[in-house]
Design an enzyme around this catalytic site. Structure first.
Site, PDB file in Angstrom:
ATOM      1  N   SER A 128       0.807  -1.218   0.000  1.00 18.15           N
ATOM      2  CA  SER A 128       0.000   0.000   0.000  1.00 18.15           C
ATOM      3  C   SER A 128       0.841   1.269   0.000  1.00 18.15           C
ATOM      4  O   SER A 128       0.388   2.300  -0.496  1.00 18.15           O
ATOM      5  CB  SER A 128      -0.968  -0.004   1.182  1.00 18.15           C
ATOM      6  OG  SER A 128      -0.280  -0.231   2.391  1.00 18.15           O
ATOM      7  N   LYS A 148     -12.158   1.019  -1.677  1.00 17.98           N
ATOM      8  CA  LYS A 148     -11.128   1.628  -2.520  1.00 17.98           C
ATOM      9  C   LYS A 148     -11.647   1.658  -3.959  1.00 17.98           C
ATOM     10  O   LYS A 148     -12.547   2.433  -4.250  1.00 17.98           O
ATOM     11  CB  LYS A 148      -9.809   0.892  -2.298  1.00 17.98           C
ATOM     12  CG  LYS A 148      -9.313   1.232  -0.881  1.00 17.98           C
ATOM     13  CD  LYS A 148      -8.117   0.511  -0.378  1.00 17.98           C
ATOM     14  CE  LYS A 148      -7.801   1.042   1.028  1.00 17.98           C
ATOM     15  NZ  LYS A 148      -6.916   0.184   1.797  1.00 17.98           N
ATOM     16  N   HIS A 169      -5.550  -3.074  -2.783  1.00 17.38           N
ATOM     17  CA  HIS A 169      -5.235  -2.115  -3.856  1.00 17.38           C
ATOM     18  C   HIS A 169      -5.237  -2.739  -5.244  1.00 17.38           C
ATOM     19  O   HIS A 169      -5.042  -2.042  -6.231  1.00 17.38           O
ATOM     20  CB  HIS A 169      -3.891  -1.438  -3.574  1.00 17.38           C
ATOM     21  CG  HIS A 169      -3.894  -0.699  -2.282  1.00 17.38           C
ATOM     22  ND1 HIS A 169      -4.402   0.566  -2.152  1.00 17.38           N
ATOM     23  CD2 HIS A 169      -3.510  -1.084  -1.051  1.00 17.38           C
ATOM     24  CE1 HIS A 169      -4.305   0.942  -0.882  1.00 17.38           C
ATOM     25  NE2 HIS A 169      -3.776  -0.043  -0.200  1.00 17.38           N
TER      26      HIS A 169
HETATM   27  C1  LIG Z   1      -6.954   0.015   3.245  1.00 19.22           C
HETATM   28  C2  LIG Z   1      -6.343  -1.303   3.526  1.00 19.22           C
HETATM   29  C3  LIG Z   1      -6.947  -2.199   4.397  1.00 19.22           C
HETATM   30  C4  LIG Z   1      -8.143  -1.819   5.236  1.00 19.22           C
HETATM   31  O1  LIG Z   1      -9.286  -1.779   4.486  1.00 19.22           O
HETATM   32  P1  LIG Z   1     -10.498  -0.860   4.989  1.00 19.22           P
HETATM   33  O2  LIG Z   1     -11.671  -1.366   4.260  1.00 19.22           O
HETATM   34  O3  LIG Z   1     -10.115   0.535   4.668  1.00 19.22           O
HETATM   35  O4  LIG Z   1     -10.595  -1.078   6.485  1.00 19.22           O
HETATM   36  C5  LIG Z   1      -6.410  -3.457   4.526  1.00 19.22           C
HETATM   37  N1  LIG Z   1      -5.301  -3.803   3.849  1.00 19.22           N
HETATM   38  C6  LIG Z   1      -4.670  -2.955   3.029  1.00 19.22           C
HETATM   39  C7  LIG Z   1      -3.455  -3.407   2.300  1.00 19.22           C
HETATM   40  C8  LIG Z   1      -5.174  -1.677   2.844  1.00 19.22           C
HETATM   41  O5  LIG Z   1      -4.541  -0.821   2.048  1.00 19.22           O
END
Ligand SMILES: *Cc1c(COP(=O)(O)O)cnc(C)c1O
Length: 404
Positions: free
Chosen positions: A189, A248, A217
């Site tokens: 990330s 996302k 992602h």
């Molecule tokens: C954003 C993210 C999460 C958490 O997901 P949310 O739905 O925002 O709680 C988990 N793992 C990774 C790699 C992320 O980037």
């Protein structure tokens, strides 16, 4: 007032390291141009390079329409946890659709389970599967939510270096645990690079381990039809446990786990972050079906292509800047995803740079330790398919001016 004295001391220590974080309130939908109220109390329209809404679906009219429709059919909250009365037909349809999406990659009728957030899905998988008989092999650059999952799990936890297959192999070889769980981000990330999933899966097969992939992602972005990292590499194995977030690229919120039916059944029975929380809004689950439709259809295909063109334009431009100005000591991470970090170094330097860009009307977040290693503070530039070429050129010109 001992608590307040204690906290004020800690807040001063955070400030002394240039690590203070602060909130800004958005006053318009998530989009490349967004009205944001800053720390000074003034609202300005900023050109945003920071959301994870990679396909630009958060502001898609069909998503808003589907939310309205969902609210009309299902009303407001779910009222209870899934196992009491919060599970709706909308959640069930979403889970069935996701299970069908991943059936080519997780053979023999996988199931999917929906969660309120990716954070909670990660806690669920690692705490429920990572029991005292298990060992978790955790990649060094995993997301904070996976790290928290390993901390809460009863399993032994062994960390391996970033993409270090030799180290992972040695750890697997030495392990005597009954259950072995390899866990990794698919797209890292804060770095944007993609984990070597085919090699990780081969190791899982060789050592009778399971591969837990957090595709926060990659979902929506990677693969011909946006199914993410598994489609990108065309993997297929019963040993895959996939976690995806829906906040996302899917443009809404929520998350899911897709895996062998037995794994999912056990999560349903045992995962505390699934059982002891109120189910998400049914209207959101309903709208997520529209989001899946957009991701796998022409809209998704066009937007994924657009993202790749924007990535190339940005990388060419920053590459040229770094060649002209090697004394800056900046480095563009080697990434083929919409996460394009520019590694600057010091905390104060990155925050100065982010502030200079914001003066010019651009919001690019500075990311500091502990989110990234010390001395590797960076601008985390994220691209969205709804950015224009001119938006990228604007960012390039502002970076050039800020570095002068
Ligand atoms: C954003 C993210 C999460 C958490 O997901 P949310 O739905 O925002 O709680 C988990 N793992 C990774 C790699 C992320 O980037």
């Amino acid at each position: 007032m001992s608590l307040l004295d204690h906290l004020e001391g800690k807040l001063r220590a955070i400030a002394a390291q240039d690590l203070t974080r602060f909130l800004r309130a958005a006053e318009s939908p998530t989009a490349p141009r967004q009205r944001v109220r800053g720390a000074d109390g003034l609202t300005r329209e900023l050109l945003m390079f920071c959301s994870n809404d990679y396909l630009g679906l958060a502001d898609h009219p069909r998503i808003a329409q589907a939310l309205i429709e969902g609210a009309e059919v299902y009303g407001g909250g779910s009222g209870a946890s899934h196992l009491i009365s919060g599970h709706s037909i909308a959640h069930e349809r979403l889970e069935d659709a996701l299970a069908a999406w991943f059936a080519p990659y997780i053979p023999h009728a996988p199931r999917a389970l929906s969660f309120c957030t990716g954070y909670m899905a990660n806690l669920a998988v690692l705490t429920a599967l990572g029991d005292a008989e298990a060992e978790i092999f955790s990649e060094a650059l995993n997301h904070a939510s996976l790290i928290d999952g390993t901390r809460l799990a009863k399993a032994k936890v062994s960390r391996y270096g970033h993409c270090d297959l030799a180290e992972l192999r040695a750890l697997l070889q030495a392990s005597t645990a009954r259950v072995k769980l390899i866990v990794t981000d698919a797209v890292f990330s804060m770095d944007g690079d993609i984990a070597p999933l085919p090699a990780l899966l081969a190791l899982a097969e060789e050592f009778d381990a399971w591969l837990i992939v957090d595709d926060a992602h990659g979902f929506g972005v990677l693969g011909k039809t946006g199914r993410g990292a598994l489609e990108h590499f065309d993997l297929s194995s019963e040993r895959l446990i996939l976690i995806g977030t829906l906040g996302k690229a899917a443009g809404l919120s929520g998350a899911f786990v897709a895996a062998h039916a037995t794994v999912i059944e056990y999560l349903l029975q045992a995962a505390r972050s699934y059982i002891f929380t109120t189910a998400s809004l049914p209207a959101v689950a309903h709208a997520l079906l529209t989001s899946l439709d957009l991701i796998e259809g022409d809209t998704g295909a066009q937007r994924r292509e657009r993202l790749r063109a924007l990535q190339q334009r940005l990388r060419r431009g920053i590459g040229a800047l770094l060649q002209r100005r090697p004394e800056l000591g900046w480095r563009l991470a080697d990434s083929e995803t919409p996460v394009q970090p520019l590694i600057v170094g010091g905390n104060a330097e990155v925050m100065r740079l982010a502030a200079a860009l914001e003066q010019e009307g651009l919001r690019v977040p500075g990311i500091r330790p502990p989110t990234v290693p010390k001395g590797e503070a960076r601008l985390r530039i994220t691209l969205c398919a709804t950015h224009s070429d001119a938006d990228i050129d604007h960012l390039l010109a502002a970076l050039e001016a800020a570095s002068a």
